[in-house]
Design a protein around this motif. Sequence first.
Motif, PDB file in Angstrom:
ATOM      1  N   ASP A  62      17.507  24.689  38.669  1.00  0.00           N
ATOM      2  CA  ASP A  62      16.738  24.555  39.908  1.00  0.00           C
ATOM      3  C   ASP A  62      15.409  25.299  39.863  1.00  0.00           C
ATOM      4  N   ARG A  65      13.062  23.084  37.873  1.00  0.00           N
ATOM      5  CA  ARG A  65      12.766  21.932  38.725  1.00  0.00           C
ATOM      6  C   ARG A  65      11.743  22.310  39.797  1.00  0.00           C
ATOM      7  N   HIS A  68       8.189  22.761  38.307  1.00  0.00           N
ATOM      8  CA  HIS A  68       7.524  21.484  38.027  1.00  0.00           C
ATOM      9  C   HIS A  68       7.165  20.743  39.312  1.00  0.00           C
ATOM     10  N   LYS A  90       9.374  15.117  35.004  1.00  0.00           N
ATOM     11  CA  LYS A  90      10.304  16.180  34.600  1.00  0.00           C
ATOM     12  C   LYS A  90      11.279  16.517  35.736  1.00  0.00           C
ATOM     13  N   VAL A  91      10.772  16.558  36.964  1.00  0.00           N
ATOM     14  CA  VAL A  91      11.649  16.830  38.107  1.00  0.00           C
ATOM     15  C   VAL A  91      12.745  15.772  38.188  1.00  0.00           C
ATOM     16  N   LEU A  94      15.338  16.191  35.522  1.00  0.00           N
ATOM     17  CA  LEU A  94      16.255  17.291  35.815  1.00  0.00           C
ATOM     18  C   LEU A  94      17.213  16.958  36.954  1.00  0.00           C
ATOM     19  N   LYS A  95      16.724  16.186  37.924  1.00  0.00           N
ATOM     20  CA  LYS A  95      17.572  15.808  39.057  1.00  0.00           C
ATOM     21  C   LYS A  95      17.012  14.527  39.669  1.00  0.00           C
TER      22      LYS A  95
END
Length: 146
Positions: A62, A65, A68, A90-91, A94-95
């Motif tokens: 997190d 995240r 970014h 990228k965010v 990651l999620k």
Amino acid sequence: MLRTFSALVLAAALMTPAFAREKLPKEFQNLKDGIAAYEAKDYATAVEKLTVAIETHKLKDDNLRTAHLVRGVSYSALNQCQNAVPDFDKVLELKDGEAQVYAQRGDCKVKLQQIQPGLADLKKSTELAPTDKTYAEFYCAAANNS
């Protein structure tokens, strides 16, 4: 309208617990300072601090995240969408599944004249948040102006 999305994205990012200790390691201090600079609308400093935090390669999950996300929104606020899009990518790596991030990335892609990919991201934001009319309005406005 973009400011509304920026506020939504930042609110989501700030819900992430990142700073529980008084004396923070350098990467967390830069993350904290970057977010503070963003909140103060000092986007250039936000980008600088968040870049240092990201480049330590010590941020995880997190926190990475959030770094970014806020850096991407800061780049967007500086009209540097070419730099913002990779952060939003990228965010989502990651999620995935966050309407706000798709909306931000879509807005940047449209500004970069990547109309169809941008509209696809904006449409995806409406699918992810079907009860939030803000995303639908933003999608329609972008589609009508493209």
